[in-house]
Design an enzyme around this catalytic site. Structure first.
Site, mmCIF file in Angstrom:
data_model
loop_
_atom_site.group_PDB
_atom_site.id
_atom_site.type_symbol
_atom_site.label_atom_id
_atom_site.label_comp_id
_atom_site.label_asym_id
_atom_site.label_seq_id
_atom_site.Cartn_x
_atom_site.Cartn_y
_atom_site.Cartn_z
ATOM 1 N N ASN A 10 4.816 2.550 -2.028
ATOM 2 C CA ASN A 10 3.992 1.339 -2.096
ATOM 3 C C ASN A 10 2.545 1.806 -2.178
ATOM 4 O OD1 ASN A 10 2.587 -1.012 -1.686
ATOM 5 N ND2 ASN A 10 3.195 -1.256 0.467
ATOM 6 N N LYS A 12 -0.112 0.118 -2.732
ATOM 7 C CA LYS A 12 -1.118 -0.842 -2.243
ATOM 8 C C LYS A 12 -2.276 -0.934 -3.253
ATOM 9 C CE LYS A 12 0.549 0.120 2.323
ATOM 10 N NZ LYS A 12 0.346 0.116 3.761
ATOM 11 N N GLU A 165 9.770 -2.347 8.751
ATOM 12 C CA GLU A 165 8.489 -1.659 8.927
ATOM 13 C C GLU A 165 7.796 -2.198 10.169
ATOM 14 O OE1 GLU A 165 6.813 -0.126 4.934
ATOM 15 O OE2 GLU A 165 6.406 -2.260 5.015
ATOM 16 N N GLY A 171 0.422 2.799 8.403
ATOM 17 C CA GLY A 171 -0.901 3.361 8.164
ATOM 18 C C GLY A 171 -1.592 3.889 9.410
HETATM 19 P P1 PGA Z 1 2.344 3.925 5.383
HETATM 20 O O1 PGA Z 1 2.621 2.467 4.719
HETATM 21 O O2 PGA Z 1 3.443 4.825 4.897
HETATM 22 O O3 PGA Z 1 0.996 4.322 4.862
HETATM 23 O O4 PGA Z 1 2.391 3.727 6.848
HETATM 24 C C1 PGA Z 1 3.905 1.947 4.626
HETATM 25 C C2 PGA Z 1 3.895 0.563 4.015
HETATM 26 O O5 PGA Z 1 2.955 -0.193 4.294
HETATM 27 O O6 PGA Z 1 4.793 0.179 3.249
#
Ligand code: PGA
Length: 247
Positions: A10, A12, A165, A171
């Site tokens: 992802n 983003k 999640e 994050g």
């Molecule tokens: P991250 O994000 O791996 O940066 O924690 C995961 C997500 O938001 O799908």
């Protein structure tokens, strides 16, 4: 149980065109059975479709509209996504829930709309730290699961994917321990079996939240963790290669 394992990036609101080119040219995916996927910004879907086709990576969206078409400035319809050839869409990511006010009801409409259009929905669910500390994790997660899947009928196990999640792990560098995640995944599996019988045994359940090359193997060792939904560690080819080789 034969749930397929997926590694889904992802991206983003990240990646320039040059970074995308460098990502795809650095990919080397062994054991690729169409199970390594990327969700770029919508603007970059077309470019990623071209580069992804050569690399064997399927492309999806990070969100879709619950409306068919019309005066919804800034939104993307499932029909247009489908015309572009996207394979899947994330639905109800926690950033959509918290930053853009998406409710279980809207998310359910998006799941149904995507599915009716032949785009595979990846329904994202997860509890906040406050909810976990109050002992409400399973109530919240299973409530989001049932609400998001309301009225969804499937003909086989590959028509929907769930991504658990925990919001506090996204994050932040704080991953749920394999046991913490595994417990929630087992509970999700039970509900999927109640809802979809045998198909429910084989629907893939991804874990997301600070998945990195150094923790992915322990997470995937849990029986009901069938892959990852990965933000930060999916942005560079080197770490995406490492994540995929753990599948
Ligand atoms: P991250 O994000 O791996 O940066 O924690 C995961 C997500 O938001 O799908």
């Amino acid at each position: 149980m034969t749930a397929k394992t997926y590694m889904v990036g992802n991206w983003k609101m990240n990646q320039t065109q040059a970074e995308i080119e460098s990502f795809f040219s650095g990919l080397s995916l062994s054991n690729n059975q169409n199970n390594f996927w990327i969700a770029p910004q919508c603007l970059h879907i077309s470019k990623c479709m071209d580069l992804g086709a050569k690399a064997g990576v399927l492309i999806g969206a990070q969100n879709c509209s619950e409306h068919e078409y019309g005066a919804f400035t800034g939104e993307n319809s499932v029909d247009s996504l489908s015309e572009m050839g996207v394979h899947f869409t994330l639905v109800g990511h926690s950033e959509r829930r918290t930053l853009f006010g998406e409710t279980d009801e809207t998310i359910n409409k998006k799941v149904l709309k995507a599915s009716q259009t032949g785009i595979l929905p990846i329904l994202c669910i997860g509890e906040t730290l406050k909810e976990r500390e109050a002992g409400k994790t399973l109530d919240i997660v299973l409530g989001q699961l049932k609400a998001g899947l309301k009225d969804l009928k499937i003909q086989n196990e590959s028509e929907v994917i769930i991504a658990y999640e925990p919001v506090w792990a996204i994050g932040t560098g704080k991953t749920a321990s394999p046991e913490q995640a595994g417990e929630v995944h087992n509970a999700i599996r039970e509900v999927l079996s109640e809802l979809y019988g045998d198909f429910g045994q084989d629907i893939s359940i991804l874990y997301g939240g600070s998945v990195k090359p150094n923790n992915v193997e322990d997470l995937l060792a849990q029986p009901n963790i069938n892959g990852g939904l990965v933000g930060g560690a999916s942005l560079k080819a080197e770490s995406f290669n490492a994540l995929c080789s753990a599948c």
